[in-house]
Design a protein around this motif. Structure first.
Motif, PDB file in Angstrom:
ATOM      1  N   MET A   1      46.102  25.195  45.521  1.00 40.17           N
ATOM      2  CA  MET A   1      47.106  25.866  44.590  1.00 40.17           C
ATOM      3  C   MET A   1      46.987  27.557  44.834  1.00 40.17           C
ATOM      4  O   MET A   1      44.975  27.065  45.040  1.00 40.17           O
ATOM      5  CB  MET A   1      47.092  25.719  43.872  1.00 40.17           C
ATOM      6  N   MET A   2      47.121  28.770  45.120  1.00 42.61           N
ATOM      7  CA  MET A   2      46.089  29.971  45.730  1.00 42.61           C
ATOM      8  C   MET A   2      46.021  30.200  44.014  1.00 42.61           C
ATOM      9  O   MET A   2      46.439  30.991  43.186  1.00 42.61           O
ATOM     10  CB  MET A   2      47.249  30.514  46.286  1.00 42.61           C
ATOM     11  N   ALA A   3      45.225  30.865  44.027  1.00 44.04           N
ATOM     12  CA  ALA A   3      44.545  31.972  42.331  1.00 44.04           C
ATOM     13  C   ALA A   3      44.060  33.023  43.104  1.00 44.04           C
ATOM     14  O   ALA A   3      44.342  33.521  44.871  1.00 44.04           O
ATOM     15  CB  ALA A   3      43.279  30.904  41.955  1.00 44.04           C
ATOM     16  N   THR A   4      43.936  34.005  42.203  1.00 49.18           N
ATOM     17  CA  THR A   4      43.060  36.018  42.226  1.00 49.18           C
ATOM     18  C   THR A   4      41.829  35.770  41.877  1.00 49.18           C
ATOM     19  O   THR A   4      41.599  35.737  41.291  1.00 49.18           O
ATOM     20  CB  THR A   4      44.641  36.729  42.145  1.00 49.18           C
ATOM     21  N   ILE A   5      41.041  36.938  42.095  1.00 52.07           N
ATOM     22  CA  ILE A   5      40.314  37.604  41.889  1.00 52.07           C
ATOM     23  C   ILE A   5      40.284  39.433  42.636  1.00 52.07           C
ATOM     24  O   ILE A   5      41.027  39.000  43.518  1.00 52.07           O
ATOM     25  CB  ILE A   5      38.817  36.801  42.339  1.00 52.07           C
ATOM     26  N   ALA A   6      39.259  40.116  41.802  1.00 47.04           N
ATOM     27  CA  ALA A   6      39.438  40.713  42.829  1.00 47.04           C
ATOM     28  C   ALA A   6      38.282  41.216  43.363  1.00 47.04           C
ATOM     29  O   ALA A   6      37.117  40.846  42.937  1.00 47.04           O
ATOM     30  CB  ALA A   6      39.370  42.550  41.252  1.00 47.04           C
ATOM     31  N   LEU A   7      38.449  42.031  44.670  1.00 44.83           N
ATOM     32  CA  LEU A   7      37.456  42.919  45.330  1.00 44.83           C
ATOM     33  C   LEU A   7      36.799  43.585  45.459  1.00 44.83           C
ATOM     34  O   LEU A   7      38.376  44.975  45.435  1.00 44.83           O
ATOM     35  CB  LEU A   7      37.082  41.511  46.659  1.00 44.83           C
ATOM     36  N   VAL A   8      35.152  43.939  44.765  1.00 48.36           N
ATOM     37  CA  VAL A   8      35.615  45.964  44.362  1.00 48.36           C
ATOM     38  C   VAL A   8      34.146  45.957  45.641  1.00 48.36           C
ATOM     39  O   VAL A   8      33.330  46.275  45.471  1.00 48.36           O
ATOM     40  CB  VAL A   8      35.030  45.889  43.001  1.00 48.36           C
ATOM     41  N   HIS A   9      35.261  47.279  46.438  1.00 44.94           N
ATOM     42  CA  HIS A   9      34.185  48.357  47.755  1.00 44.94           C
ATOM     43  C   HIS A   9      33.808  48.983  47.337  1.00 44.94           C
ATOM     44  O   HIS A   9      34.129  49.669  46.904  1.00 44.94           O
ATOM     45  CB  HIS A   9      34.910  48.042  48.952  1.00 44.94           C
ATOM     46  N   VAL A  10      32.786  49.123  47.291  1.00 37.43           N
ATOM     47  CA  VAL A  10      32.030  50.938  47.071  1.00 37.43           C
ATOM     48  C   VAL A  10      30.569  51.099  48.240  1.00 37.43           C
ATOM     49  O   VAL A  10      30.019  50.131  48.498  1.00 37.43           O
ATOM     50  CB  VAL A  10      31.648  50.739  45.798  1.00 37.43           C
ATOM     51  N   THR A  11      30.551  52.305  48.353  1.00 38.20           N
ATOM     52  CA  THR A  11      29.850  52.120  49.401  1.00 38.20           C
ATOM     53  C   THR A  11      28.606  52.946  48.851  1.00 38.20           C
ATOM     54  O   THR A  11      28.421  53.752  47.664  1.00 38.20           O
ATOM     55  CB  THR A  11      29.647  53.763  50.769  1.00 38.20           C
ATOM     56  N   PHE A  12      27.334  52.855  49.132  1.00 39.16           N
ATOM     57  CA  PHE A  12      26.441  53.628  48.653  1.00 39.16           C
ATOM     58  C   PHE A  12      25.414  53.961  49.062  1.00 39.16           C
ATOM     59  O   PHE A  12      25.241  53.998  50.751  1.00 39.16           O
ATOM     60  CB  PHE A  12      24.796  52.182  47.309  1.00 39.16           C
ATOM     61  N   ALA A  13      24.317  55.213  48.593  1.00 44.08           N
ATOM     62  CA  ALA A  13      23.282  55.839  49.330  1.00 44.08           C
ATOM     63  C   ALA A  13      22.448  55.489  50.468  1.00 44.08           C
ATOM     64  O   ALA A  13      21.868  55.216  51.079  1.00 44.08           O
ATOM     65  CB  ALA A  13      22.694  56.778  48.934  1.00 44.08           C
ATOM     66  N   ASP A  14      22.527  53.755  49.779  1.00 45.36           N
ATOM     67  CA  ASP A  14      20.814  53.461  50.719  1.00 45.36           C
ATOM     68  C   ASP A  14      21.095  51.453  49.768  1.00 45.36           C
ATOM     69  O   ASP A  14      21.507  51.850  48.766  1.00 45.36           O
ATOM     70  CB  ASP A  14      20.000  53.603  50.256  1.00 45.36           C
TER      71      ASP A  14
END
Length: 105
Positions: free
Chosen positions: A1-14
């Motif tokens: 059975m499939m479920a869901t999560i959130a993927l939060v993408h972000v870029t940083f300076a270093d």
């Protein structure tokens, strides 16, 4: 059975900023995991000019209901004037959804 999560993408300076903010999000139980990726080259338009620079992307795993709180916390700590924080809902195995939920509770 499939479920869901959130993927939060972000870029940083270093990498140091990605590590610092990533560790804080784990400690505050806003994310179950953060994958910090190798640096990348970015080309973008800013203030009317084309800019080039190096950034460090990271992907946070969290529950969908926690994604907005995670985004707000990253925004508060981020060094960029306008950090781009993208949230994608991903289908995962139910066991992964349970792990994420347990890690942030």
């Amino acid at each position: 059975m499939m479920a869901t999560i959130a993927l939060v993408h972000v870029t940083f300076a270093d990498a140091a900023e990605a590590e610092r903010i990533g560790s804080t999000m784990i400690a505050e139980r806003l994310a179950a995991c953060v994958a910090i990726h190798p640096p990348c080259r970015s080309i973008y338009r800013w203030a009317g000019k084309v800019e080039r620079g190096q950034e460090v992307p990271a992907t946070f795993k969290t529950a969908g209901m926690r994604a907005e709180r995670l985004r707000a916390a990253i925004l508060r700590l981020h060094s960029f004037e306008l950090p781009v924080i993208e949230t994608v809902i991903a289908e995962v195995d139910a066991a992964v959804e349970r792990w994420v939920g347990e890690a942030i509770s």
